[in-house]
Scaffold this motif. Structure first.
Motif, short mmCIF file in Angstrom:
data_model
loop_
_atom_site.label_atom_id
_atom_site.label_comp_id
_atom_site.label_asym_id
_atom_site.label_seq_id
_atom_site.Cartn_x
_atom_site.Cartn_y
_atom_site.Cartn_z
N PRO A 11 -24.77 9.38 14.03
CA PRO A 11 -24.20 9.63 15.35
C PRO A 11 -23.88 8.33 16.08
O PRO A 11 -24.62 7.34 15.97
CB PRO A 11 -25.32 10.40 16.06
N GLN A 12 -22.77 8.32 16.81
CA GLN A 12 -22.41 7.15 17.58
C GLN A 12 -23.32 7.01 18.80
O GLN A 12 -23.78 8.00 19.37
CB GLN A 12 -20.96 7.27 18.05
N PRO A 13 -23.59 5.77 19.21
CA PRO A 13 -24.34 5.58 20.46
C PRO A 13 -23.62 6.25 21.63
O PRO A 13 -22.39 6.33 21.66
CB PRO A 13 -24.37 4.06 20.62
N VAL A 14 -24.41 6.71 22.58
CA VAL A 14 -23.86 7.34 23.78
C VAL A 14 -23.80 6.29 24.89
O VAL A 14 -24.78 5.59 25.16
CB VAL A 14 -24.74 8.52 24.22
N TYR A 30 -23.45 -0.78 31.89
CA TYR A 30 -23.44 0.21 30.82
C TYR A 30 -24.83 0.39 30.23
O TYR A 30 -25.55 -0.58 29.99
CB TYR A 30 -22.46 -0.22 29.71
N LEU A 31 -25.17 1.65 30.02
CA LEU A 31 -26.38 2.02 29.31
C LEU A 31 -25.95 2.62 27.98
O LEU A 31 -25.17 3.59 27.95
CB LEU A 31 -27.19 3.03 30.11
N VAL A 32 -26.43 2.05 26.89
CA VAL A 32 -26.07 2.50 25.54
C VAL A 32 -27.33 3.05 24.88
O VAL A 32 -28.35 2.34 24.81
CB VAL A 32 -25.51 1.33 24.70
N ARG A 138 -19.88 -5.52 20.23
CA ARG A 138 -19.50 -4.29 19.54
C ARG A 138 -20.77 -3.56 19.12
O ARG A 138 -21.63 -4.12 18.44
CB ARG A 138 -18.62 -4.61 18.32
N ILE A 139 -20.87 -2.31 19.56
CA ILE A 139 -22.00 -1.45 19.20
C ILE A 139 -21.41 -0.13 18.74
O ILE A 139 -20.83 0.62 19.53
CB ILE A 139 -22.96 -1.22 20.39
N GLY A 140 -21.50 0.15 17.46
CA GLY A 140 -20.82 1.32 16.92
C GLY A 140 -19.32 1.19 17.11
O GLY A 140 -18.73 0.15 16.83
#
Length: 233
Positions: A11-14, A30-32, A138-140
């Motif tokens: 699953p991709q980070p939200v 941003y909260l990841v 870059r995160i996901g």
């Protein structure tokens, strides 16, 4: 359940967009959050600790660290107190640390290699220009661009060398960011955060220049109203 963040089927980070403000300054924080492990990262936290704390509590996240795109006050304002509160690291590029003198007890200065923050893989993309050590993360399939790239423009460049560096940084993004990647800038002007890079490419004049000289001439053009440097209409 075991979760491998490098698995393309994971699953991709939200991403939660936190719009915060202080006087006339408005930022996107941003909260990841990894939806499986609930590991969380904050990006450029500033101004409203209650807003950030409520979002973290609502997400049920465990804060694994704070990512700073650059050292300007509106991007680092809450980094130290939140790091102390959650006993988590603060990451800033080594070049930005050297240029700015930023300090924090749990500061980690990095170069260009990716790392793991709990289950979240963080890939820094060095993108100088706005400041000497600006970084995008870059995160996901998400890219957090700070003041390097906005949906409609790019950050201020203090001089000609910085404008050349900004051009090179934007060219790096054009060459290395997939069209479906979601772009999350540090400030919102016309379009909301989370557009695809393909959409940003279509609307952003600053991504259309083909050489450093013409880009720099436009970015540093005379007669710009200081009050409207980020008005891209």
């Amino acid at each position: 359940m075991n979760h491998n963040p490098l698995d393309k089927h994971a699953p991709q980070p939200v991403v939660t967009v936190l719009k915060v403000a202080h006087l006339a300054i408005k930022n996107n924080n941003y909260l990841v959050v990894d939806p499986v492990t609930r590991d969380a990262l904050l990006i450029d936290p500033a101004w409203q600790p209650d807003t950030i704390g409520a979002a973290l509590a609502d997400a049920g996240g465990r804060l694994r660290g704070i990512l700073l795109t650059h050292a300007h006050p509106d991007h680092v304002h809450l980094a130290r107190p939140l790091s102390e509160q959650h006993r988590c690291p603060v990451w800033m590029s080594a070049r930005e640390v050297a240029a700015s003198g930023f300090q924090a007890e749990r500061l980690i200065a990095f170069d260009a290699a990716p790392w793991q923050a709990g289950s979240l893989r963080v890939e820094p993309l060095p993108t100088p220009g706005h400041t000497p050590g600006c970084v995008c993360y870059r995160i996901g399939s998400h890219l957090f661009t700070g003041d390097v790239l906005f949906n409609e423009g790019c950050g201020i460049c203090p001089d000609l060398d910085a404008a050349y560096a900004m051009y090179d940084s934007l060219e790096l993004l054009k060459a290395s960011v997939a069209p479906h990647t979601r772009i999350y800038p540090g400030h919102t002007y016309l379009a909301p955060p989370g557009l695809t890079f393909a959409s940003v490419l279509e609307r952003n004049l600053y991504l259309q220049f083909r050489d450093r000289e013409s880009f720099a001439a436009y970015r540093l053009r005379p007669g710009q109203d200081p009050r409207k440097l980020f008005d891209f209409r």
